[in-house]
Design a protein around this motif. Structure first.
Motif, PDB file in Angstrom:
ATOM      1  N   ALA A   3      14.675  22.604  34.009  1.00 36.59           N
ATOM      2  CA  ALA A   3      14.463  21.809  32.823  1.00 36.59           C
ATOM      3  C   ALA A   3      13.065  22.044  32.264  1.00 36.59           C
ATOM      4  O   ALA A   3      12.774  22.478  31.115  1.00 36.59           O
ATOM      5  CB  ALA A   3      14.904  20.691  32.676  1.00 36.59           C
ATOM      6  N   TRP A   4      12.158  21.811  33.248  1.00 31.55           N
ATOM      7  CA  TRP A   4      10.672  21.858  33.038  1.00 31.55           C
ATOM      8  C   TRP A   4      10.390  23.450  32.291  1.00 31.55           C
ATOM      9  O   TRP A   4       9.645  23.589  31.604  1.00 31.55           O
ATOM     10  CB  TRP A   4       9.770  21.419  33.863  1.00 31.55           C
ATOM     11  CG  TRP A   4       9.549  20.003  34.233  1.00 31.55           C
ATOM     12  CD1 TRP A   4      10.215  19.229  35.112  1.00 31.55           C
ATOM     13  CD2 TRP A   4       8.866  19.081  33.211  1.00 31.55           C
ATOM     14  NE1 TRP A   4       9.580  17.899  34.903  1.00 31.55           N
ATOM     15  CE2 TRP A   4       8.882  17.886  33.672  1.00 31.55           C
ATOM     16  CE3 TRP A   4       8.116  19.412  32.003  1.00 31.55           C
ATOM     17  CZ2 TRP A   4       8.063  16.609  32.974  1.00 31.55           C
ATOM     18  CZ3 TRP A   4       7.456  18.378  31.344  1.00 31.55           C
ATOM     19  CH2 TRP A   4       7.625  17.040  31.949  1.00 31.55           C
ATOM     20  N   TRP A   5      11.029  24.126  33.382  1.00 27.16           N
ATOM     21  CA  TRP A   5      10.788  25.680  32.998  1.00 27.16           C
ATOM     22  C   TRP A   5      11.202  26.097  31.755  1.00 27.16           C
ATOM     23  O   TRP A   5      10.367  26.882  30.810  1.00 27.16           O
ATOM     24  CB  TRP A   5      11.387  26.681  34.256  1.00 27.16           C
ATOM     25  CG  TRP A   5      10.862  27.847  34.325  1.00 27.16           C
ATOM     26  CD1 TRP A   5      10.064  28.396  33.696  1.00 27.16           C
ATOM     27  CD2 TRP A   5      11.326  28.692  35.522  1.00 27.16           C
ATOM     28  NE1 TRP A   5       9.696  29.865  34.071  1.00 27.16           N
ATOM     29  CE2 TRP A   5      10.386  29.752  35.140  1.00 27.16           C
ATOM     30  CE3 TRP A   5      11.940  28.799  36.441  1.00 27.16           C
ATOM     31  CZ2 TRP A   5      10.354  31.160  36.146  1.00 27.16           C
ATOM     32  CZ3 TRP A   5      11.879  29.680  37.625  1.00 27.16           C
ATOM     33  CH2 TRP A   5      11.170  31.015  37.284  1.00 27.16           C
ATOM     34  N   LYS A   6      12.414  25.622  30.951  1.00 25.03           N
ATOM     35  CA  LYS A   6      12.780  26.228  30.013  1.00 25.03           C
ATOM     36  C   LYS A   6      11.836  25.556  28.733  1.00 25.03           C
ATOM     37  O   LYS A   6      11.616  26.243  27.914  1.00 25.03           O
ATOM     38  CB  LYS A   6      14.138  25.393  29.503  1.00 25.03           C
ATOM     39  CG  LYS A   6      15.244  26.262  30.497  1.00 25.03           C
ATOM     40  CD  LYS A   6      16.661  25.781  30.204  1.00 25.03           C
ATOM     41  CE  LYS A   6      17.742  26.501  31.025  1.00 25.03           C
ATOM     42  NZ  LYS A   6      19.016  25.869  30.755  1.00 25.03           N
ATOM     43  N   LEU A   7      11.511  24.381  29.068  1.00 25.10           N
ATOM     44  CA  LEU A   7      10.447  23.710  28.040  1.00 25.10           C
ATOM     45  C   LEU A   7       9.348  24.415  27.862  1.00 25.10           C
ATOM     46  O   LEU A   7       8.707  24.714  26.816  1.00 25.10           O
ATOM     47  CB  LEU A   7      10.295  22.051  28.518  1.00 25.10           C
ATOM     48  CG  LEU A   7       9.346  21.418  27.573  1.00 25.10           C
ATOM     49  CD1 LEU A   7       9.867  21.259  26.243  1.00 25.10           C
ATOM     50  CD2 LEU A   7       9.196  20.173  28.069  1.00 25.10           C
ATOM     51  N   THR A   8       8.646  24.742  29.153  1.00 30.50           N
ATOM     52  CA  THR A   8       7.420  25.327  28.858  1.00 30.50           C
ATOM     53  C   THR A   8       7.326  26.681  28.599  1.00 30.50           C
ATOM     54  O   THR A   8       6.486  27.080  28.006  1.00 30.50           O
ATOM     55  CB  THR A   8       6.698  25.300  30.354  1.00 30.50           C
ATOM     56  OG1 THR A   8       7.371  25.929  31.394  1.00 30.50           O
ATOM     57  CG2 THR A   8       6.233  23.848  30.751  1.00 30.50           C
ATOM     58  N   ARG A  60       9.613  27.813  26.361  1.00 26.01           N
ATOM     59  CA  ARG A  60       9.600  27.859  24.875  1.00 26.01           C
ATOM     60  C   ARG A  60       8.417  27.394  24.314  1.00 26.01           C
ATOM     61  O   ARG A  60       8.240  27.845  23.254  1.00 26.01           O
ATOM     62  CB  ARG A  60      10.906  26.870  24.526  1.00 26.01           C
ATOM     63  CG  ARG A  60      11.357  26.499  23.112  1.00 26.01           C
ATOM     64  CD  ARG A  60      12.345  25.852  23.037  1.00 26.01           C
ATOM     65  NE  ARG A  60      12.357  24.479  23.411  1.00 26.01           N
ATOM     66  CZ  ARG A  60      13.012  23.595  24.468  1.00 26.01           C
ATOM     67  NH1 ARG A  60      13.607  24.454  25.156  1.00 26.01           N
ATOM     68  NH2 ARG A  60      12.594  22.386  24.522  1.00 26.01           N
ATOM     69  N   LYS A  61       7.830  26.500  24.756  1.00 21.53           N
ATOM     70  CA  LYS A  61       6.809  25.870  24.141  1.00 21.53           C
ATOM     71  C   LYS A  61       5.481  27.002  24.104  1.00 21.53           C
ATOM     72  O   LYS A  61       4.792  27.277  23.174  1.00 21.53           O
ATOM     73  CB  LYS A  61       6.103  24.763  24.727  1.00 21.53           C
ATOM     74  CG  LYS A  61       7.061  23.577  24.549  1.00 21.53           C
ATOM     75  CD  LYS A  61       6.899  22.953  22.864  1.00 21.53           C
ATOM     76  CE  LYS A  61       7.840  21.738  22.979  1.00 21.53           C
ATOM     77  NZ  LYS A  61       7.773  21.333  21.486  1.00 21.53           N
ATOM     78  N   ARG A 103       5.818  22.551  36.305  1.00 14.94           N
ATOM     79  CA  ARG A 103       7.026  22.461  36.500  1.00 14.94           C
ATOM     80  C   ARG A 103       7.325  22.067  38.248  1.00 14.94           C
ATOM     81  O   ARG A 103       8.242  21.423  38.517  1.00 14.94           O
ATOM     82  CB  ARG A 103       7.983  23.645  36.497  1.00 14.94           C
ATOM     83  CG  ARG A 103       7.462  24.951  36.584  1.00 14.94           C
ATOM     84  CD  ARG A 103       8.320  26.313  36.268  1.00 14.94           C
ATOM     85  NE  ARG A 103       7.667  27.480  36.807  1.00 14.94           N
ATOM     86  CZ  ARG A 103       6.959  28.221  35.900  1.00 14.94           C
ATOM     87  NH1 ARG A 103       6.748  27.643  34.612  1.00 14.94           N
ATOM     88  NH2 ARG A 103       6.611  29.288  36.131  1.00 14.94           N
TER      89      ARG A 103
END
Length: 237
Positions: free
Chosen positions: A149-154, A156-157, A168
């Motif tokens: 989840a952290w990986w997808k967020l970072t 994307r950002k 992450r």
């Protein structure tokens, strides 16, 4: 300082051993270390020591390395490989529980000298393993989910899949370690220790996990570098 030096040495040996196993045997090596850590930590956790001004149980470093292993696998091998490591740990714990409890059922010879020690040690194992299995499954599956989840967020950002490994890694491990520490100690030791001692063990355990979580970040970077440089054997080798 003896306890402190031994804890630091165990950190180097256990984390270094996980990296060496990955270098020599790939994912299979990490699965093996993960299985060993989940079993042995549940024996080691029965010992309470004083170190760094805190009362704490042993086993914290071994428990911590399981989070390092799932993070390495998540980063380099994918979510499925990380979940497989969790399932291997659960299987190893259940198998050990069955085997160790069978030892207590034997009628021992008059010449036996180890039976009493085995009974004292492994009669406590079922509660430890129940606490470990339930909490391990919850916290590790949560850790794998949160890592990605952290990986997808970072990603994307930042638009970069490789960046923010430190975030992450620590963002997933620190949260899941808190869940692990509180739930495990409540299930394993409620009624065994008085409340102040139990609170002290939980607090000390999480402080240790904070330190080990922060220190495992270089290990994850090293593991990723080895993978990118082609130093890790494939699963079929």
């Amino acid at each position: 300082m003896q306890n402190e030096l031994l804890l630091l040495l165990s950190f180097v040996v256990i984390y270094g051993g996980a990296l060496l196993a990955y270098r020599l045997f790939g994912t299979h090596g990490l699965y093996a270390v993960n299985a060993l850590a989940t079993v042995v930590a549940n024996i080691e956790v029965l010992l309470v020591i004083n170190a760094f001004g805190m009362e704490q149980t042993l086993g914290n470093v071994l428990f911590a390395v399981t989070f390092l292993i799932t993070d390495i696998l998540s980063e380099n091998e994918g979510k499925k490989a990380a979940r497989n490591a969790v399932f291997v740990g659960i299987f190893a714990s259940v198998l050990f529980l069955l085997i160790s409890q069978s030892w207590l059922l034997y009628r021992l010879a008059d010449s036996d000298w180890a039976g009493d020690a085995f009974h004292t040690l492994f009669s406590n194992t079922p509660r430890m393993l129940f606490a470990s299995l339930s909490v391990y499954a919850i916290s590790q599956i949560f850790d794998v989910w949160l890592y990605h989840a952290w990986w997808k967020l970072t990603e994307r950002k930042s638009g970069d899949k490789r960046r923010f490994l430190w975030l992450r890694n620590n963002g997933s491990t620190l949260v899941s370690q808190l869940v692990n520490t509180v739930l495990f100690n409540l299930i394993a030791f409620w009624g065994t220790y008085d409340t102040p001692t139990l609170v002290s063990i939980i607090a000390a355990g999480y402080v240790v996990y904070i330190v080990t979580s922060l220190l495992d970040t270089p290990a994850v970077y090293i593991a990723r570098k080895m993978k990118e440089n082609g130093k890790i054997p494939s699963a079929v080798e």
